[in-house]
Design an enzyme around this catalytic site. Structure first.
Site: not given
Ligand code: KIV
Length: 312
Positions: A48-49, A117, A119, A186
């Site tokens: 989503d970057s 993925k 978070e 991260e």
């Protein structure tokens, strides 16, 4: 020619057991996907970057499910060997288990993702476990989680201090036990990443988490040096494409203005080209584009593009 062996969650587990490092990178379209796949990456993350590097936003929060699906579908078309992972965007899974299941399903069904993925730590272990049972592999993501930017007070290194470190270790263990096949670590101290990597059975993939992880991930635009202003400590630039792209386009602009481009070599003539000179298909296979030129009409008049063995 022999088909390439697809990277699966089993491949990745085996890599950890054999102490072979996993190389992951982001991509957002078919052209980059194809190139990074050919370069040998194991996992392509449609992160989503893209909200920042593709859309130009200040953070990832506005990215929608439909946008993620659109980019996933493009990346899936370009990847032959690498596993394609789709990122679950902000608020696509946080409100309820049902949201998470439905949206993860969309990334696989409509986007062609082979895993998702998400978070967050222990709070999402139940969702991760449900998805795994349904048959959707889940990659966890803990430490600096950009979707919690406002809660964290900015993009800051996490897990400094005993309590904060313990919370991240507990999150990693919870995700591992829930069945996550890999976990992104991260923005955490490298000692903490090393401890987690030893503790969990699944591979850890670090970004700003030191070298003791089982693998590494970088945003492709950062690695290629596309944004001259963005230079965080954890990014290594392997090229300076910002300069190289600008230079190439400046040259094009100059040549167009001077009438130097297109020259004879890049123009069609009235005469029919010789038969079978350069099949149009090879330009497509090498990542070329037709830009609306009818392939039949263009035929042998296309510019020859060298074909590597795997394009045949
Ligand atoms: O969105 C993304 O690209 C990511 C990676 C940086 C891990 O989450």
């Amino acid at each position: 020619m022999k088909a390439l062996q697809k990277v699966t969650i089993q491949t990745l587990r085996k890599m950890k057991s054999e102490a072979r490092k996993v190389a992951m990178i982001t991509a957002y379209d078919a052209s980059f996907s194809r190139l990074v796949d050919q370069a040998g990456v194991d996992i392509i993350l449609v992160g989503d970057s893209l909200g920042m590097v593709v859309q130009g936003g200040a953070n990832t929060l506005p990215v929608t499910m439909d946008e993620m699906i659109y980019h996933c579908r493009s990346v899936a078309r370009g990847a032959e060997r690498a596993q394609v992972v789709g990122d679950m965007p902000f608020m696509s899974y946080q409100a309820s288990l049902e949201d998470g299941i439905r949206n993860a399903g969309r990334l696989v069904k409509e986007g062609g993702a082979e895993a998702v993925k998400l978070e967050g730590g222990a709070d999402y272990a139940e969702l991760a476990s449900r998805l795994c049972r349904i048959g959707i592999p889940v990659m966890g993501h803990i430490g600096l989680t950009p979707q919690s930017l406002h809660q964290m007070g900015g993009f800051k290194v996490q897990g400094r201090g005993e309590a904060a470190a313990k919370k991240i270790v507990d999150d990693a263990v919870a995700l591992d036990q829930a069945g996550c096949y890999a976990i992104v670590l991260e923005g955490i101290p490298r000692e903490l990443a090393g401890e987690i990597t030893k503790k969990v059975g699944c591979p850890t993939i670090g970004i700003g988490a030191g070298s003791d992880c089982d693998g590494q991930v970088l945003v492709i635009y950062d690695l290629l040096g596309m944004n001259e202003e963005f230079r965080p400590k954890f990014v290594k630039r392997y090229d300076n494409l910002a300069v190289r792209i600008r230079t190439a386009v400046e040259e094009y602009v100059t040549e167009v203005r001077m009438g130097v481009f297109p020259d004879e070599e890049h123009s069609f003539s009235k005469e029919a080209p010789p038969q079978n000179a350069t099949p149009y298909g090879s330009a497509r296979a090498a990542g070329g584009s037709s830009h609306g030129i009818d392939p039949e009409a263009a035929g042998a008049a296309c510019i020859p593009i060298p074909i590597r063995p795997r394009d045949k």
